[in-house]
Motif scaffolding. Sequence first.
Motif, PDB file in Angstrom:
ATOM      1  N   ASN A 154       0.839  -1.196   0.000  1.00  0.00           N
ATOM      2  CA  ASN A 154       0.000   0.000   0.000  1.00  0.00           C
ATOM      3  C   ASN A 154       0.872   1.243   0.000  1.00  0.00           C
ATOM      4  O   ASN A 154       2.082   1.168   0.203  1.00  0.00           O
ATOM      5  CB  ASN A 154      -0.949   0.001   1.202  1.00  0.00           C
ATOM      6  N   TYR A 155       0.251   2.378  -0.245  1.00  0.00           N
ATOM      7  CA  TYR A 155       0.971   3.642  -0.128  1.00  0.00           C
ATOM      8  C   TYR A 155       0.059   4.683   0.504  1.00  0.00           C
ATOM      9  O   TYR A 155      -1.151   4.675   0.314  1.00  0.00           O
ATOM     10  CB  TYR A 155       1.484   4.129  -1.488  1.00  0.00           C
ATOM     11  N   ALA A 156       0.668   5.545   1.302  1.00  0.00           N
ATOM     12  CA  ALA A 156      -0.064   6.610   1.987  1.00  0.00           C
ATOM     13  C   ALA A 156       0.004   7.890   1.175  1.00  0.00           C
ATOM     14  O   ALA A 156       0.904   8.069   0.344  1.00  0.00           O
ATOM     15  CB  ALA A 156       0.518   6.826   3.380  1.00  0.00           C
ATOM     16  N   SER A 157      -0.937   8.792   1.432  1.00  0.00           N
ATOM     17  CA  SER A 157      -0.910  10.106   0.780  1.00  0.00           C
ATOM     18  C   SER A 157      -1.616  11.111   1.679  1.00  0.00           C
ATOM     19  O   SER A 157      -2.343  10.716   2.604  1.00  0.00           O
ATOM     20  CB  SER A 157      -1.602  10.061  -0.584  1.00  0.00           C
ATOM     21  N   PRO A 158      -1.433  12.404   1.423  1.00  0.00           N
ATOM     22  CA  PRO A 158      -2.132  13.433   2.218  1.00  0.00           C
ATOM     23  C   PRO A 158      -3.608  13.575   1.866  1.00  0.00           C
ATOM     24  O   PRO A 158      -4.266  14.479   2.364  1.00  0.00           O
ATOM     25  CB  PRO A 158      -1.378  14.724   1.872  1.00  0.00           C
ATOM     26  N   GLY A 159      -4.125  12.714   1.002  1.00  0.00           N
ATOM     27  CA  GLY A 159      -5.540  12.781   0.668  1.00  0.00           C
ATOM     28  C   GLY A 159      -5.806  12.550  -0.806  1.00  0.00           C
ATOM     29  O   GLY A 159      -4.905  12.646  -1.653  1.00  0.00           O
ATOM     30  N   HIS A 160      -7.040  12.231  -1.135  1.00  0.00           N
ATOM     31  CA  HIS A 160      -7.450  12.016  -2.519  1.00  0.00           C
ATOM     32  C   HIS A 160      -7.182  13.262  -3.362  1.00  0.00           C
ATOM     33  O   HIS A 160      -7.524  14.377  -2.981  1.00  0.00           O
ATOM     34  CB  HIS A 160      -8.941  11.678  -2.597  1.00  0.00           C
ATOM     35  N   GLY A 161      -6.552  13.059  -4.500  1.00  0.00           N
ATOM     36  CA  GLY A 161      -6.305  14.154  -5.416  1.00  0.00           C
ATOM     37  C   GLY A 161      -5.127  15.034  -5.064  1.00  0.00           C
ATOM     38  O   GLY A 161      -4.839  15.993  -5.774  1.00  0.00           O
ATOM     39  N   SER A 162      -4.421  14.723  -3.995  1.00  0.00           N
ATOM     40  CA  SER A 162      -3.245  15.510  -3.618  1.00  0.00           C
ATOM     41  C   SER A 162      -2.090  15.211  -4.572  1.00  0.00           C
ATOM     42  O   SER A 162      -2.103  14.223  -5.310  1.00  0.00           O
ATOM     43  CB  SER A 162      -2.820  15.186  -2.187  1.00  0.00           C
ATOM     44  N   SER A 163      -1.084  16.079  -4.550  1.00  0.00           N
ATOM     45  CA  SER A 163       0.087  15.854  -5.403  1.00  0.00           C
ATOM     46  C   SER A 163       0.759  14.527  -5.065  1.00  0.00           C
ATOM     47  O   SER A 163       1.193  13.789  -5.947  1.00  0.00           O
ATOM     48  CB  SER A 163       1.084  17.015  -5.242  1.00  0.00           C
ATOM     49  N   GLY A 164       0.851  14.227  -3.761  1.00  0.00           N
ATOM     50  CA  GLY A 164       1.455  12.974  -3.338  1.00  0.00           C
ATOM     51  C   GLY A 164       0.673  11.772  -3.822  1.00  0.00           C
ATOM     52  O   GLY A 164       1.250  10.748  -4.203  1.00  0.00           O
ATOM     53  N   HIS A 165      -0.650  11.879  -3.815  1.00  0.00           N
ATOM     54  CA  HIS A 165      -1.505  10.801  -4.309  1.00  0.00           C
ATOM     55  C   HIS A 165      -1.284  10.572  -5.801  1.00  0.00           C
ATOM     56  O   HIS A 165      -1.041   9.451  -6.261  1.00  0.00           O
ATOM     57  CB  HIS A 165      -2.970  11.158  -4.030  1.00  0.00           C
ATOM     58  N   LEU A 166      -1.352  11.668  -6.557  1.00  0.00           N
ATOM     59  CA  LEU A 166      -1.205  11.563  -8.004  1.00  0.00           C
ATOM     60  C   LEU A 166       0.186  11.066  -8.391  1.00  0.00           C
ATOM     61  O   LEU A 166       0.336  10.232  -9.286  1.00  0.00           O
ATOM     62  CB  LEU A 166      -1.475  12.919  -8.645  1.00  0.00           C
ATOM     63  N   ALA A 167       1.216  11.566  -7.699  1.00  0.00           N
ATOM     64  CA  ALA A 167       2.589  11.177  -8.007  1.00  0.00           C
ATOM     65  C   ALA A 167       2.804   9.686  -7.769  1.00  0.00           C
ATOM     66  O   ALA A 167       3.461   8.998  -8.555  1.00  0.00           O
ATOM     67  CB  ALA A 167       3.560  11.993  -7.166  1.00  0.00           C
ATOM     68  N   MET A 168       2.239   9.169  -6.681  1.00  0.00           N
ATOM     69  CA  MET A 168       2.417   7.756  -6.362  1.00  0.00           C
ATOM     70  C   MET A 168       1.590   6.866  -7.287  1.00  0.00           C
ATOM     71  O   MET A 168       2.043   5.807  -7.723  1.00  0.00           O
ATOM     72  CB  MET A 168       2.027   7.511  -4.902  1.00  0.00           C
ATOM     73  N   ALA A 169       0.372   7.310  -7.609  1.00  0.00           N
ATOM     74  CA  ALA A 169      -0.472   6.539  -8.531  1.00  0.00           C
ATOM     75  C   ALA A 169       0.178   6.471  -9.905  1.00  0.00           C
ATOM     76  O   ALA A 169       0.129   5.437 -10.585  1.00  0.00           O
ATOM     77  CB  ALA A 169      -1.856   7.178  -8.619  1.00  0.00           C
TER      78      ALA A 169
END
Length: 321
Positions: A154-169
Amino acid sequence: MAQIITDVVRNFALALALSAFAIPTLAQPKVMRIVVPFAAGGAREVLARSFYSELGAALGQSIIVENRPGAGGAIGTASVARAAPDGTTLVFAASSHNITALLAEHAPYDPIRDFAPVANIGMQSYVLMTSAELPARKLSELVAYAKANPGKLNYASPGHGSSGHLAMAYFAKLAAIEMVHIPFKSTQDATNDVLAGRSHALIVPNVGAMPFAKDQRIRLLGVTSPKRSAFLPEVPAIAEALPGYALESWFGLLAPARTPRAVIERINAEVAKLLTNPVILDRLAAQGVEPRPMTPAAFGQLVREDYEAMAKVVKSVGRVE
């Protein structure tokens, strides 16, 4: 004698009244607002405050930093798009300026047409970090382990649609691996979960990763910029193991569309001077930002190219979950 004095006083008063019309009133300089479309205390506000006072002194006017949070930055940003195009209202924007519009079902602003590029401040890369609980010590080993264990990471992110989310996806998409997304309310919460070994990986801004460069609980496997970062020179670029992968954020000032060119060029020139000031450079470095002054035209091209790149990422990833 009394009459003479009375006449003198009357004539003096009349002269004063007439002078009020004869001498034009000096216009008070308008206060410039730099809108930060996120809550107070965040990284964006810290960056805006790293140079706003000096910029105001250089322009000879007062500048205030105004936080207008909400809707992932859309509320504050849209307010600037609707502001008078006179150079007194700017938004301190970043790559999320484009991402928020791209992910919105009905974007309240057009990230390109509604704004005039004023000045780029600098660039910031992100870092892919993993829990030391995983056996992977480099990026290629992480990809191999994920492929051997589909759906188990799994991977964590600061929330749906965040830069961290998009970058990891996007990373998972290009690497052709399956990873479950676990959203949190903040970067700190997501990082803490990886430190505790409950989440396996995340991508954070470099300033959030640098304190953990020697932490035994976590590993820094790659930076998202096309080349290695000056802040973490020992960490390879993700593109070294996964060609074609690149994501980094710009930070800069945007004005409402139709703002006069002369106004924009003056602000741009003063920002460029500030980006040679050692004090300002130290403040930016503390936030993991590499200064990159540009002309308004060059900055506009950067924003457009970033929009096109982010559009491809969003299309590639599809509905991020």
